[in-house]
Design an enzyme around this catalytic site. Structure first.
Site, PDB file in Angstrom:
ATOM      1  NE  ARG A  69       6.238  10.351  20.060  1.00  0.00           N
ATOM      2  CZ  ARG A  69       6.741  10.387  21.296  1.00  0.00           C
ATOM      3  NH1 ARG A  69       6.702   9.311  22.067  1.00  0.00           N
ATOM      4  NH2 ARG A  69       7.287  11.499  21.771  1.00  0.00           N
ATOM      5  CE1 TYR A 122       2.840  -7.095   2.258  1.00  0.00           C
ATOM      6  CE2 TYR A 122       3.772  -6.304   4.322  1.00  0.00           C
ATOM      7  CZ  TYR A 122       3.488  -6.124   2.982  1.00  0.00           C
ATOM      8  OH  TYR A 122       3.863  -4.965   2.363  1.00  0.00           O
ATOM      9  CG  ASP A 195      -1.836  -9.996   9.266  1.00  0.00           C
ATOM     10  OD1 ASP A 195      -2.968  -9.593   8.959  1.00  0.00           O
ATOM     11  OD2 ASP A 195      -0.789  -9.518   8.779  1.00  0.00           O
ATOM     12  CE  LYS A 220      -2.803  -4.178   1.889  1.00  0.00           C
ATOM     13  NZ  LYS A 220      -1.907  -3.945   2.977  1.00  0.00           N
TER      14      LYS A 220
END
Ligand code: PLP
Length: 402
Positions: A69, A122, A195, A220
């Site tokens: 993590r 988005y 972004d 993407k």
């Protein structure tokens, strides 16, 4: 007598400048590695060599071999490539694009602080600004993304902690002037975040325009095969470390296997992006002339209202465009259902071309007037071009338009 061993591999990454070479060789092979395909470090935890090493592992920020993590060697390899591509000092990998965005926003905003963002982001990002952040006392002002003057006024209107932009934006392909916004944010002492998912670092590098942090849905183009979910945050060591501190509390940790898939996908990013750019331009030019199409929104077309800005801040115009189909909602739904190569599915940036009838996603919950108010025209279709032959994509669109 055994021969002295010599390492046939390089322990430091090859320092390539050009993305094509960087992405194949720039993530670095370990001293003990002769395999060309990188290992997947599935281990969650790592053994300390001695007490001093344990103290170092547990106290050093972003140690790649302490607890996954906090960091992981496979993350480290893929992050190195994304940081270099964007021209940033470092990158943090996250479990998804929304993992990157939510961690940045929660990590950098405080109760009573103010954020300026755009009317069209988005969906998940919009939800952060409209719902989640206000619940924690963050004040939000939204500005239409193409209106640079309004964005600057909003940044200067009050103390601003963070400015978020997304360009080109989803699904109307409106652009934000990155340099103007970055400068206004800097003057105001605000952190600017972009972004860069739609453009990719091969078409646009927000950090070079003065933006502080870049976020990605690596799901993407970076991954490129519709087979993984991942995100990234890129910027200076200091800012990314602040975001990392929040990430270990929120736990949006990228799985090692998905990090490995991403690394594999990124090897071919320049080839895929070049083809997607070319396909989108060819498709846009064809659709612009088609009598059944009333509008084509693509920043690469000279007729796009922000084409000059696109040329100034992008080196390619991306694989996504949106169009409006003559005949309203029903004719548009019929067009999408007749497509054969463009699959009717959400997402973008993979090798397969996809089409989304934006209004169909909302048809069950909103009427046409409500959709218009939300900026979703009933006849709007988002086309995400993959890497198929452009002639075949055009033939598919042609038969579906009738
Ligand atoms: N940003 C943009 C521009 C997107 O299109 C998406 C997803 O479609 C996201 C962020 C969220 O990414 P993810 O699905 O990887 O969480």
């Amino acid at each position: 007598m055994s021969k002295p061993s010599s390492s046939p591999t390089a322990s430091t990454p090859i320092d390539a400048e050009r993305p094509d070479t960087l992405l194949v060789h720039g993530d670095g092979r370990g001293d003990d590695e002769t395999a060309l395909a990188p290992p997947i470090h599935m281990s969650v935890t790592y053994a300390a060599r001695d007490p001093a090493d344990f103290a170092d592992m547990s106290s050093r920020a972003r140690h790649p071999r302490f607890y996954t993590r906090y960091g992981n060697p496979t993350h480290e390899r893929v992050a190195r490539l994304i940081a270099r591509l964007e021209g940033g000092e470092t990158a943090l990998m996250t479990a998804s694009g929304m993992g990157a965005i939510s961690t940045v926003l929660i990590g950098l905003l405080r109760n009573g602080g103010r954020a300026v963002a755009q009317t069209s982001h988005y969906m998940g990002t919009s939800k952060m600004f409209s719902d989640l952040l206000p619940r924690f006392g963050v004040r939000v002002q939204l500005v239409e993304q193409a209106d640079t003057a309004a964005m600057i006024r909003a940044i200067e209107a009050d103390a601003t902690a963070l400015v978020m932009v997304e360009t080109p934006s989803n699904p109307t392909m409106a652009l934000t002037d990155l340099r103007a916004v970055a400068e206004a944010a800097r003057r105001a002492g605000a952190i600017s975040v972009a972004d860069n998912t739609f453009a990719t670092p091969l078409n646009q590098q927000p950090l070079a325009h003065g933006i502080d942090l870049v976020v990605h849905s690596a799901t993407k183009y970076l991954g490129g095969h519709h087979d993984l979910i991942a995100g990234a945050v890129v910027g200076s060591e200091a800012l990314v470390e602040r975001v990392w501190e929040t990430s270990i509390a929120l736990g949006s940790t990228l799985g090692a296997f998905d990090a490995w898939l991403l690394l594999r996908g990124m090897r071919t990013l320049p080839l895929r992006v070049a083809r997607a750019n070319a396909n989108a331009l060819a498709v846009a030019r064809f659709l612009e002339q088609h009598p059944a199409v009333t509008a084509v929104h693509y920043p690469g077309l000279p007729g796009h209202p922000q084409h000059a800005l696109a040329r100034a801040q992008m080196s390619g115009f991306g694989g996504v465009l949106s169009i409006q189909v003559r005949g309203g909602y029903a004719a548009t739904a019929e067009f999408v259902s007749r497509l054969r190569l463009f699959t009717h599915a959400v997402s973008l940036g993979g090798v397969e071309s996809l089409a989304v009838h934006a209004a169909a996603m909302w048809a069950g919950t909103l009427d046409e007037a409500q959709m218009r108010a939300a900026g979703v025209e009933p006849d709007l279709v988002r086309l995400a071009c993959g890497i198929e032959a452009s002639e075949d994509l055009i033939a598919d669109l042609s038969q579906a338009l009738g």
